[in-house]
Motif scaffolding. Structure first.
Motif, PDB file in Angstrom:
ATOM      1  N   ILE A 159      42.075  30.412-145.698  1.00  0.00           N
ATOM      2  CA  ILE A 159      43.381  30.678-145.091  1.00  0.00           C
ATOM      3  C   ILE A 159      43.455  30.071-143.693  1.00  0.00           C
ATOM      4  O   ILE A 159      44.445  29.418-143.338  1.00  0.00           O
ATOM      5  N   VAL A 160      42.410  30.229-142.906  1.00  0.00           N
ATOM      6  CA  VAL A 160      42.392  29.653-141.555  1.00  0.00           C
ATOM      7  C   VAL A 160      42.384  28.128-141.634  1.00  0.00           C
ATOM      8  O   VAL A 160      43.097  27.448-140.885  1.00  0.00           O
ATOM      9  N   ASP A 161      41.606  27.566-142.561  1.00  0.00           N
ATOM     10  CA  ASP A 161      41.535  26.117-142.718  1.00  0.00           C
ATOM     11  C   ASP A 161      42.882  25.538-143.134  1.00  0.00           C
ATOM     12  O   ASP A 161      43.338  24.529-142.593  1.00  0.00           O
ATOM     13  N   TRP A 162      43.544  26.166-144.110  1.00  0.00           N
ATOM     14  CA  TRP A 162      44.850  25.684-144.552  1.00  0.00           C
ATOM     15  C   TRP A 162      45.907  25.850-143.471  1.00  0.00           C
ATOM     16  O   TRP A 162      46.773  24.998-143.317  1.00  0.00           O
ATOM     17  N   TYR A 163      45.849  26.937-142.717  1.00  0.00           N
ATOM     18  CA  TYR A 163      46.785  27.123-141.602  1.00  0.00           C
ATOM     19  C   TYR A 163      46.606  25.999-140.579  1.00  0.00           C
ATOM     20  O   TYR A 163      47.581  25.434-140.093  1.00  0.00           O
ATOM     21  N   ASP A 164      45.345  25.688-140.292  1.00  0.00           N
ATOM     22  CA  ASP A 164      45.064  24.609-139.348  1.00  0.00           C
ATOM     23  C   ASP A 164      45.612  23.281-139.862  1.00  0.00           C
ATOM     24  O   ASP A 164      46.233  22.530-139.112  1.00  0.00           O
ATOM     25  N   CYS A 165      45.397  22.994-141.133  1.00  0.00           N
ATOM     26  CA  CYS A 165      45.834  21.713-141.694  1.00  0.00           C
ATOM     27  C   CYS A 165      47.351  21.616-141.786  1.00  0.00           C
ATOM     28  O   CYS A 165      47.952  20.668-141.289  1.00  0.00           O
ATOM     29  N   PHE A 166      47.964  22.582-142.439  1.00  0.00           N
ATOM     30  CA  PHE A 166      49.385  22.456-142.753  1.00  0.00           C
ATOM     31  C   PHE A 166      50.308  22.852-141.615  1.00  0.00           C
ATOM     32  O   PHE A 166      51.330  22.206-141.405  1.00  0.00           O
ATOM     33  N   VAL A 167      49.971  23.879-140.865  1.00  0.00           N
ATOM     34  CA  VAL A 167      50.863  24.329-139.800  1.00  0.00           C
ATOM     35  C   VAL A 167      50.545  23.610-138.489  1.00  0.00           C
ATOM     36  O   VAL A 167      51.416  22.962-137.900  1.00  0.00           O
ATOM     37  N   ILE A 168      49.306  23.713-138.045  1.00  0.00           N
ATOM     38  CA  ILE A 168      48.972  23.132-136.745  1.00  0.00           C
ATOM     39  C   ILE A 168      48.980  21.607-136.789  1.00  0.00           C
ATOM     40  O   ILE A 168      49.625  20.954-135.974  1.00  0.00           O
ATOM     41  N   ASP A 169      48.258  21.031-137.770  1.00  0.00           N
ATOM     42  CA  ASP A 169      48.157  19.569-137.805  1.00  0.00           C
ATOM     43  C   ASP A 169      49.434  18.906-138.313  1.00  0.00           C
ATOM     44  O   ASP A 169      49.984  18.024-137.652  1.00  0.00           O
ATOM     45  N   TRP A 170      49.885  19.272-139.508  1.00  0.00           N
ATOM     46  CA  TRP A 170      51.015  18.566-140.116  1.00  0.00           C
ATOM     47  C   TRP A 170      52.341  18.877-139.445  1.00  0.00           C
ATOM     48  O   TRP A 170      53.146  17.979-139.236  1.00  0.00           O
ATOM     49  N   ILE A 171      52.604  20.121-139.128  1.00  0.00           N
ATOM     50  CA  ILE A 171      53.913  20.475-138.571  1.00  0.00           C
ATOM     51  C   ILE A 171      53.946  20.287-137.059  1.00  0.00           C
ATOM     52  O   ILE A 171      54.896  19.733-136.508  1.00  0.00           O
ATOM     53  N   TRP A 172      52.885  20.722-136.387  1.00  0.00           N
ATOM     54  CA  TRP A 172      52.921  20.715-134.926  1.00  0.00           C
ATOM     55  C   TRP A 172      52.415  19.395-134.355  1.00  0.00           C
ATOM     56  O   TRP A 172      53.119  18.715-133.623  1.00  0.00           O
ATOM     57  N   VAL A 173      51.199  18.990-134.690  1.00  0.00           N
ATOM     58  CA  VAL A 173      50.601  17.789-134.096  1.00  0.00           C
ATOM     59  C   VAL A 173      51.320  16.526-134.540  1.00  0.00           C
ATOM     60  O   VAL A 173      51.596  15.645-133.728  1.00  0.00           O
ATOM     61  N   CYS A 174      51.651  16.430-135.810  1.00  0.00           N
ATOM     62  CA  CYS A 174      52.269  15.202-136.316  1.00  0.00           C
ATOM     63  C   CYS A 174      53.705  15.003-135.845  1.00  0.00           C
ATOM     64  O   CYS A 174      54.220  13.900-135.917  1.00  0.00           O
ATOM     65  N   HIS A 175      54.347  16.049-135.357  1.00  0.00           N
ATOM     66  CA  HIS A 175      55.751  15.935-134.989  1.00  0.00           C
ATOM     67  C   HIS A 175      56.033  16.223-133.519  1.00  0.00           C
ATOM     68  O   HIS A 175      57.192  16.183-133.117  1.00  0.00           O
TER      69      HIS A 175
END
Length: 85
Positions: free
Chosen positions: A18-34
């Motif tokens: 859950i923490v890994d997926w949150y990091d990937c999809f929310v932090i990396d894909w939504i926040w960092v990429c945009h």
């Protein structure tokens, strides 16, 4: 008490995922990429790398692989504590 220890032992990898997926999809894909606010000064020419979804997903897969032995160790430690207490 035994039920609680089994829950901790059995769910440690689920919590890791859950923490890994949150990091990937929310932090990396939504926040960092945009977000342009997260660009590190001096790396403005690498902004295309920030938006590389594949890179972030592969990092998440690596995190999942690293989590297996870590969670196995946690499970063994909980089981040992259960045996000796």
């Amino acid at each position: 008490r035994r039920q609680r220890q089994m829950c901790i032992r059995d769910s440690s990898y689920l919590i890791w995922l859950i923490v890994d997926w949150y990091d990937c999809f929310v932090i990396d894909w939504i926040w960092v990429c945009h977000s342009k606010k997260l660009v590190i000064p001096g790396t403005e020419d690498l902004t295309d790398s920030y938006k590389d979804y594949r890179f972030h997903f592969i990092g998440s897969l690596k995190g999942m692989a690293i989590g297996l032995p870590v969670c196995l160790l946690v499970g063994v430690m909980v089981q040992l504590v259960n045996w000796f207490i």
